[in-house]
Design a protein around this motif. Structure first.
Motif, PDB file in Angstrom:
ATOM      1  N   SER A 415       0.805  -1.233   0.000  1.00 38.19           N
ATOM      2  CA  SER A 415       0.000   0.000   0.000  1.00 38.19           C
ATOM      3  C   SER A 415       0.833   1.276   0.000  1.00 38.19           C
ATOM      4  O   SER A 415       0.580   2.201   0.769  1.00 38.19           O
ATOM      5  CB  SER A 415      -0.969   0.009   1.191  1.00 38.19           C
ATOM      6  OG  SER A 415      -1.831  -1.100   1.148  1.00 38.19           O
ATOM      7  N   VAL A 416       1.808   1.349  -0.885  1.00 35.35           N
ATOM      8  CA  VAL A 416       2.526   2.611  -1.083  1.00 35.35           C
ATOM      9  C   VAL A 416       1.524   3.651  -1.586  1.00 35.35           C
ATOM     10  O   VAL A 416       0.767   3.391  -2.531  1.00 35.35           O
ATOM     11  CB  VAL A 416       3.678   2.436  -2.095  1.00 35.35           C
ATOM     12  CG1 VAL A 416       4.303   3.779  -2.441  1.00 35.35           C
ATOM     13  CG2 VAL A 416       4.718   1.472  -1.538  1.00 35.35           C
ATOM     14  N   ARG A 417       1.534   4.825  -0.971  1.00 35.64           N
ATOM     15  CA  ARG A 417       0.509   5.814  -1.294  1.00 35.64           C
ATOM     16  C   ARG A 417       1.001   7.216  -0.982  1.00 35.64           C
ATOM     17  O   ARG A 417       1.991   7.401  -0.276  1.00 35.64           O
ATOM     18  CB  ARG A 417      -0.773   5.534  -0.504  1.00 35.64           C
ATOM     19  CG  ARG A 417      -0.572   5.503   1.018  1.00 35.64           C
ATOM     20  CD  ARG A 417      -1.752   4.808   1.704  1.00 35.64           C
ATOM     21  NE  ARG A 417      -1.618   4.758   3.157  1.00 35.64           N
ATOM     22  CZ  ARG A 417      -0.943   3.836   3.821  1.00 35.64           C
ATOM     23  NH1 ARG A 417      -0.285   2.890   3.166  1.00 35.64           N
ATOM     24  NH2 ARG A 417      -0.912   3.844   5.142  1.00 35.64           N
ATOM     25  N   GLY A 418       0.254   8.200  -1.512  1.00 35.08           N
ATOM     26  CA  GLY A 418       0.569   9.594  -1.241  1.00 35.08           C
ATOM     27  C   GLY A 418       0.927  10.352  -2.499  1.00 35.08           C
ATOM     28  O   GLY A 418       0.922   9.820  -3.614  1.00 35.08           O
ATOM     29  N   VAL A 419       1.253  11.629  -2.304  1.00 33.98           N
ATOM     30  CA  VAL A 419       1.588  12.504  -3.413  1.00 33.98           C
ATOM     31  C   VAL A 419       2.738  13.408  -2.986  1.00 33.98           C
ATOM     32  O   VAL A 419       2.865  13.748  -1.807  1.00 33.98           O
ATOM     33  CB  VAL A 419       0.356  13.332  -3.841  1.00 33.98           C
ATOM     34  CG1 VAL A 419      -0.155  14.213  -2.717  1.00 33.98           C
ATOM     35  CG2 VAL A 419       0.639  14.168  -5.088  1.00 33.98           C
ATOM     36  N   GLY A 420       3.577  13.795  -3.947  1.00 32.67           N
ATOM     37  CA  GLY A 420       4.780  14.540  -3.591  1.00 32.67           C
ATOM     38  C   GLY A 420       5.655  13.680  -2.695  1.00 32.67           C
ATOM     39  O   GLY A 420       5.867  12.494  -2.950  1.00 32.67           O
ATOM     40  N   THR A 421       6.177  14.290  -1.636  1.00 35.10           N
ATOM     41  CA  THR A 421       6.922  13.510  -0.644  1.00 35.10           C
ATOM     42  C   THR A 421       6.057  13.168   0.567  1.00 35.10           C
ATOM     43  O   THR A 421       6.554  12.629   1.545  1.00 35.10           O
ATOM     44  CB  THR A 421       8.176  14.282  -0.176  1.00 35.10           C
ATOM     45  OG1 THR A 421       7.781  15.553   0.350  1.00 35.10           O
ATOM     46  CG2 THR A 421       9.155  14.482  -1.321  1.00 35.10           C
TER      47      THR A 421
END
Length: 483
Positions: A415-421
């Protein structure tokens, strides 16, 4: 002074060309266990006078530089948690170190006024500059001392505006005045704020009523009967789970609609909704742009107000100055709260949320002019060094590297997730997550927990691709040990 970072036992090589902050260490260097003997002794000493259960280690903030935290034992740690996401420019940035060499700025910091009643003569110019440079399409700003304070106070703006719509142009009745001071309606009306499972909005009592992460933050404290809506829980990768995630959006939105109706029947109508664009500590939980567009429609249909809590997501770590810019809302939200990377806390809000009488939303300090000076410098450096572009570039490298590790270690990482850093990933279970966290720290990397078994990345805006490579290499070593 930073050309040689000297400890008792080692000199650190530095990168002169590639780092946005000159003279950073070349990489982490761990000399003792973490926390080491000096940190452990300091914790024992501090514990004689103060509760220290939360203390991880003690920092040496004279030696810390850029993306590297030097602790009391001279361990040099790649800090990807940046003091709980509060350091946009890392440690001891040269532009910030220069600020208070200016005598006028120094006096502004020392002679701290009660800004609500005795602002300095430069306050109009400073506030207008902030609004013109960073306001999220909202015309008014109110400065506060911390994120919890900002959220707590913006609730007041929401309640004032809601009651003003209901009351019209009529003034307060004698009954309202009398009952307000004894916490009874109609002066203290039955209104509420809707929030979401997994949201964190602060630890003051009102903000805590809208916080739903860890029991330890709330247990033993009386609270308010305010509605708590389900927040989408996406499956990853997003492109392989589109249908399931759309259903998650629908489930959450239906629950929001239901709660508006339920609390209206209870004669405690929802005056406002507070939500994080990406839930931070709750698990780095995301929702789609379409979800937030539909959420805003529901709120407007019910004559309530939308507050985005951008205390963690605001300030650039998502690659935009405000994370909710990704949602392409047809109209701006009613308020946006901020803190952490901004040095000072507060919120932007619409004209409609402006109080109509003095001292209704007020405290002694109403912000801190010294911190505003720091924020001005942060904004200037962000523009000069194109730090939003840097975040997007480095974030893409980080996320790509994390996805590769997820594929390699799929039995323990997902579940790698997110935006930018502003990224996170899950480890198979809480115990193994804590093991991975400790092993990373022992190898010189600081991360943070989130959700039930997640690890979150919150590096400074000056975090670069070579820092990402160092982190990904160390993370791979740790995952290999835990496999």
């Amino acid at each position: 002074m930073w050309s040689k970072i000297v400890t008792r036992r080692v000199f650190f090589k530095v990168r002169f060309c590639s780092s946005l902050v000159p003279e950073e260490p070349e990489g982490p260097c761990v000399l003792t266990d973490v926390p080491g003997p000096c940190s452990r002794k300091l914790k024992k000493d501090l514990g004689k006078d103060q509760y220290t259960g939360e203390v991880t280690l003690f920092g040496n903030y004279q030696k810390s530089i850029g993306n590297y935290l030097v602790d009391a034992d001279d361990n040099v740690l790649l800090d990807m948690f940046s003091q709980i996401a509060t350091l946009p420019l890392g440690y001891n940035h040269p532009q910030l170190l220069k600020l208070f060499q200016d005598d006028k700025k120094l006096k502004t910091m020392i002679n701290r006024p009660a800004l609500g009643v005795f602002p300095g003569e430069d306050q109009p110019k400073r506030i207008h500059s902030l609004v013109s440079q960073i306001a999220p399409c909202l015309p008014k700003i109110n400065l506060m001392m911390c994120g919890a304070c900002a959220n707590e106070q913006v609730f007041k703006n929401v309640f004032i505006a809601y009651q003003r719509k209901k009351r019209g142009q009529e003034g307060f009745t004698d009954e309202e005045k009398t009952t307000a001071v004894i916490n009874q309606p109609p002066g203290a009306p039955n209104l509420c704020i809707l929030s979401f499972c997994g949201g964190l909005h602060g630890r003051a009592l009102g903000a805590l009523a809208s916080t739903h992460t860890k029991y330890i933050y709330k247990i033993d404290y009386p609270s308010l009967d305010w509605p708590i809506a389900y927040f989408p829980r996406y499956r990853y990768p997003l492109d392989e789970n589109e249908r399931e995630n759309i259903e998650e959006d629908k489930k959450s939105l239906a629950h929001v609609e239901e709660l508006f109706a339920t609390y209206k029947k209870k004669e405690t109508p929802v005056a406002g909704v507070i939500v994080e664009p990406i839930q931070g500590e709750g698990g780095n939980n995301e929702a789609s742009a379409l979800y937030f567009q539909e959420l805003q429609k529901i709120i407007k249909r019910n004559n309530a107000y939308l507050v985005f809590n951008e205390i963690q997501t605001g300030g650039g770590s998502t690659g935009k100055f405000w994370c909710h810019e990704y949602f392409d809302l047809p109209v701006p939200p009613d308020a946006v709260t901020f803190s952490k990377k901004f040095a000072v806390a507060g919120y932007f809000h619409s004209d409609e949320l402006t109080p109509d009488k003095p001292f209704r939303v007020f405290n002694t300090w109403m912000g801190d002019p010294g911190k505003v000076i720091i924020l001005e410098a942060i904004i200037k450096v962000m523009r000069e060094q194109d730090l939003l572009d840097n975040v997007l570039k480095v974030g893409a490298r980080l996320k790509c590297g994390l996805v590769e590790l997820e594929e390699e270690f799929c039995e323990i990482m997902d579940s790698v997730r997110g935006v930018g850093t502003f990224l996170a990933f899950n480890i198979a279970n809480e115990e193994l997550r804590d093991t991975v966290l400790h092993k990373l720290l022992r190898k010189g990397v600081v991360l943070g927990r989130c959700g039930e078994s997640g690890l979150r990345l919150r590096p400074a805006l000056i975090f670069q691709e070579h820092h990402a490579d160092i982190f990904l290499d160390i993370l791979r070593q740790v995952l290999k040990q835990c496999k």
